[in-house]
Design an enzyme around this catalytic site. Structure first.
Site, PDB file in Angstrom:
ATOM      1  N   LYS A   1       1.626  -3.163   6.151  1.00 22.97           N
ATOM      2  CA  LYS A   1       1.858  -2.888   4.729  1.00 22.97           C
ATOM      3  C   LYS A   1       3.329  -2.585   4.476  1.00 22.97           C
ATOM      4  CE  LYS A   1      -1.764  -4.230   3.497  1.00 22.97           C
ATOM      5  NZ  LYS A   1      -2.073  -5.134   2.378  1.00 22.97           N
TER       6      LYS A   1
ATOM      7  N   TYR B   1      -2.431  -1.029  10.948  1.00 27.93           N
ATOM      8  CA  TYR B   1      -2.457  -1.467   9.548  1.00 27.93           C
ATOM      9  C   TYR B   1      -1.193  -1.078   8.793  1.00 27.93           C
ATOM     10  CZ  TYR B   1      -4.133  -1.304   4.644  1.00 27.93           C
ATOM     11  OH  TYR B   1      -4.293  -1.455   3.282  1.00 27.93           O
TER      12      TYR B   1
ATOM     13  N   SER C   1       0.837  -1.209   0.000  1.00 31.77           N
ATOM     14  CA  SER C   1       0.000   0.000   0.000  1.00 31.77           C
ATOM     15  C   SER C   1       0.863   1.247   0.000  1.00 31.77           C
ATOM     16  CB  SER C   1      -0.874   0.021   1.267  1.00 31.77           C
ATOM     17  OG  SER C   1      -1.523   1.265   1.399  1.00 31.77           O
TER      18      SER C   1
HETATM   19  N1  NAI Z   1      -8.781  -0.366  -1.213  1.00 32.59           N
HETATM   20  C1  NAI Z   1      -7.703   0.370  -0.956  1.00 32.59           C
HETATM   21  O1  NAI Z   1      -7.756   1.626  -0.937  1.00 32.59           O
HETATM   22  C2  NAI Z   1      -6.397  -0.272  -0.712  1.00 32.59           C
HETATM   23  C3  NAI Z   1      -6.261  -1.619  -0.488  1.00 32.59           C
HETATM   24  N2  NAI Z   1      -5.018  -2.147  -0.267  1.00 32.59           N
HETATM   25  C4  NAI Z   1      -4.859  -3.580  -0.038  1.00 32.59           C
HETATM   26  O2  NAI Z   1      -5.456  -4.298  -1.069  1.00 32.59           O
HETATM   27  C5  NAI Z   1      -5.822  -5.589  -0.604  1.00 32.59           C
HETATM   28  C6  NAI Z   1      -7.226  -5.919  -1.074  1.00 32.59           C
HETATM   29  O3  NAI Z   1      -8.115  -5.024  -0.446  1.00 32.59           O
HETATM   30  P1  NAI Z   1      -9.473  -4.507  -1.123  1.00 32.59           P
HETATM   31  O4  NAI Z   1      -9.707  -5.191  -2.385  1.00 32.59           O
HETATM   32  O5  NAI Z   1      -9.438  -3.049  -1.098  1.00 32.59           O
HETATM   33  O6  NAI Z   1     -10.513  -4.954  -0.005  1.00 32.59           O
HETATM   34  P2  NAI Z   1     -11.778  -5.937  -0.052  1.00 32.59           P
HETATM   35  O7  NAI Z   1     -12.333  -5.906   1.312  1.00 32.59           O
HETATM   36  O8  NAI Z   1     -12.661  -5.602  -1.200  1.00 32.59           O
HETATM   37  O9  NAI Z   1     -11.121  -7.353  -0.355  1.00 32.59           O
HETATM   38  C7  NAI Z   1     -10.340  -8.011   0.603  1.00 32.59           C
HETATM   39  C8  NAI Z   1     -10.153  -9.452   0.200  1.00 32.59           C
HETATM   40  O10 NAI Z   1      -9.419 -10.115   1.225  1.00 32.59           O
HETATM   41  C9  NAI Z   1     -10.191 -11.210   1.702  1.00 32.59           C
HETATM   42  N3  NAI Z   1      -9.979 -11.418   3.125  1.00 32.59           N
HETATM   43  C10 NAI Z   1     -10.287 -10.578   4.143  1.00 32.59           C
HETATM   44  N4  NAI Z   1      -9.988 -11.146   5.328  1.00 32.59           N
HETATM   45  C11 NAI Z   1      -9.478 -12.361   5.038  1.00 32.59           C
HETATM   46  C12 NAI Z   1      -8.996 -13.416   5.827  1.00 32.59           C
HETATM   47  N5  NAI Z   1      -8.994 -13.355   7.160  1.00 32.59           N
HETATM   48  N6  NAI Z   1      -8.550 -14.525   5.218  1.00 32.59           N
HETATM   49  C13 NAI Z   1      -8.569 -14.629   3.858  1.00 32.59           C
HETATM   50  N7  NAI Z   1      -9.025 -13.659   3.065  1.00 32.59           N
HETATM   51  C14 NAI Z   1      -9.468 -12.535   3.647  1.00 32.59           C
HETATM   52  C15 NAI Z   1     -11.636 -10.821   1.423  1.00 32.59           C
HETATM   53  O11 NAI Z   1     -12.481 -11.929   1.398  1.00 32.59           O
HETATM   54  C16 NAI Z   1     -11.479 -10.165   0.059  1.00 32.59           C
HETATM   55  O12 NAI Z   1     -11.400 -11.157  -0.931  1.00 32.59           O
HETATM   56  C17 NAI Z   1      -5.638  -5.554   0.922  1.00 32.59           C
HETATM   57  O13 NAI Z   1      -4.437  -6.192   1.267  1.00 32.59           O
HETATM   58  C18 NAI Z   1      -5.531  -4.065   1.226  1.00 32.59           C
HETATM   59  O14 NAI Z   1      -4.752  -3.804   2.354  1.00 32.59           O
HETATM   60  C19 NAI Z   1      -3.895  -1.394  -0.284  1.00 32.59           C
HETATM   61  C20 NAI Z   1      -3.993  -0.055  -0.490  1.00 32.59           C
HETATM   62  C21 NAI Z   1      -5.230   0.609  -0.721  1.00 32.59           C
HETATM   63  C1  LIG Z   2      -8.407   1.178   3.407  1.00 35.90           C
HETATM   64  C2  LIG Z   2      -7.851   2.511   3.000  1.00 35.90           C
HETATM   65  O1  LIG Z   2      -8.812   3.272   2.411  1.00 35.90           O
HETATM   66  C3  LIG Z   2      -6.759   2.328   2.054  1.00 35.90           C
HETATM   67  O2  LIG Z   2      -5.918   1.321   2.479  1.00 35.90           O
HETATM   68  C4  LIG Z   2      -4.691   1.716   2.271  1.00 35.90           C
HETATM   69  O3  LIG Z   2      -3.768   0.965   2.304  1.00 35.90           O
HETATM   70  C5  LIG Z   2      -4.613   3.139   2.024  1.00 35.90           C
HETATM   71  O4  LIG Z   2      -4.365   3.786   3.235  1.00 35.90           O
HETATM   72  C6  LIG Z   2      -5.944   3.467   1.537  1.00 35.90           C
HETATM   73  O5  LIG Z   2      -6.399   4.733   1.758  1.00 35.90           O
END
Ligand code: NAI
Ligand SMILES: C[C@H](O)[C@@H]1OC(=O)[C@H](O)[C@@H]1O
Length: 256
Positions: free
Chosen positions: A163, A159, A146
């Site tokens: 990351k 968090y 991230s």
């Molecule tokens: N959405 C954002 O702004 C950002 C997201 N990220 C990272 O991207 C990755 C994906 O996040 P998003 O798609 O945004 O969120 P999301 O909530 O849409 O997806 C998260 C995924 O991880 C899975 N998951 C959650 N807890 C779990 C567990 N205990 N065991 C196995 N799987 C699990 C969920 O089922 C889902 O498939 C994360 O690692 C997050 O930290 C990084 C930077 C920014």
């Molecule tokens: C969940 C937050 O919106 C997201 O996760 C990150 O890693 C960045 O801080 C984003 O803003």
């Protein structure tokens, strides 16, 4: 096609960023397996996404296995090996970000965030790397880190260290696994609209602030991560390892 017949695993592939990456890999000719936590809702989402993957004419597989269980990594690899006969690309994407203030952070919230985001990544990457080493034909490992690996967040004190941790994991693994031809890189998304921040961005002031910080003028969509992930997974990135790629619309460099 950039990933023809590559065997890919994407953790957290049921929705959000992981789903977008999984579908793009399939579009590019890869066989794709996905995982997510073991709940009825998550199983339904996994099955639906696996069907979408298969619609590209490739093979798909899924497993419900929680990232915080150290045994999960082996199960993920076994899923890919059983379904596709091996594993060429492993994308560690599963993660949580339960926004919370620091001074009263519940111990369980802190520990679960570290267990899912960092410890889960370590054991899954270790299992994937051992399989790739045994196959003897290299591989590509990508961790979804991230922008928060580089900058802080007052409601993300549990968090952001995870990351930074997965970014560091990729850097060290690039050294440890380079001799086996296994490349390790990190993707650093900015603010991407998904379920992880739905509540946070429901606050119009917070949303406007995050948009205003982004030179490209909009928040990210899950698909914005798909192309960069395919690039790092593909042979186009054959000499790229230990790298980190910000995918943030320019947010990080926007001081003034
Ligand atoms: N959405 C954002 O702004 C950002 C997201 N990220 C990272 O991207 C990755 C994906 O996040 P998003 O798609 O945004 O969120 P999301 O909530 O849409 O997806 C998260 C995924 O991880 C899975 N998951 C959650 N807890 C779990 C567990 N205990 N065991 C196995 N799987 C699990 C969920 O089922 C889902 O498939 C994360 O690692 C997050 O930290 C990084 C930077 C920014
Ligand atoms: C969940 C937050 O919106 C997201 O996760 C990150 O890693 C960045 O801080 C984003 O803003």
């Amino acid at each position: 096609m950039l990933l023809q017949n590559k065997r890919v695993f994407v953790t957290g592939g049921s929705k959000g960023i992981g789903r977008a990456i999984a579908l793009k890999c399939a579009e590019q000719g890869a066989h794709v397996a996905i995982s997510a936590e073991d709940t009825p809702e998550s199983r339904e989402a996994l099955a639906a996404t696996a069907d979408e993957i298969a619609a590209f004419g490739v093979q798909s597989a899924w497993i419900a296995a929680s990232a915080q269980d150290p045994a999960t990594g082996e199960r993920l690899v076994e899923t890919a090996v059983t379904a596709f006969g091996g594993l060429d690309v492993f994308i560690n994407n599963a993660g949580i970000c339960p926004f919370h203030s620091f001074l009263d952070m519940p111990r369980d919230t802190y520990l679960k965030t570290v267990d899912v985001n960092l410890n889960g990544a370590f054991f899954a990457v270790q299992a994937a790397a051992n399989r790739m080493k045994d196959q003897g034909s290299g591989g590509s490992i990508i961790a979804v880190s991230s922008i928060s690996a580089l900058v802080g967040g007052g409601m993300q004190t549990h968090y952001t260290p995870t990351k930074a941790g997965v970014l560091s994991l990729m850097q060290s693994c690039a050294i440890a696994l380079g001799p086996y031809g296994i490349r390790c890189n990190a993707l650093l998304p900015g603010t991407i609209e998904t379920d992880i921040n739905r509540d946070d961005l429901a606050d119009p002031d917070k949303r406007a602030y995050m948009e205003g910080r982004t030179p490209l003028g909009r928040l990210g969509a899950p698909d914005d991560l798909a192309g960069p992930a395919v690039f790092l997974a593909s042979d186009m990135a054959a000499y790229v390892t230990g790298a980190s790629l910000l995918v943030d619309g320019g947010m990080f460099v926007n001081l003034q």
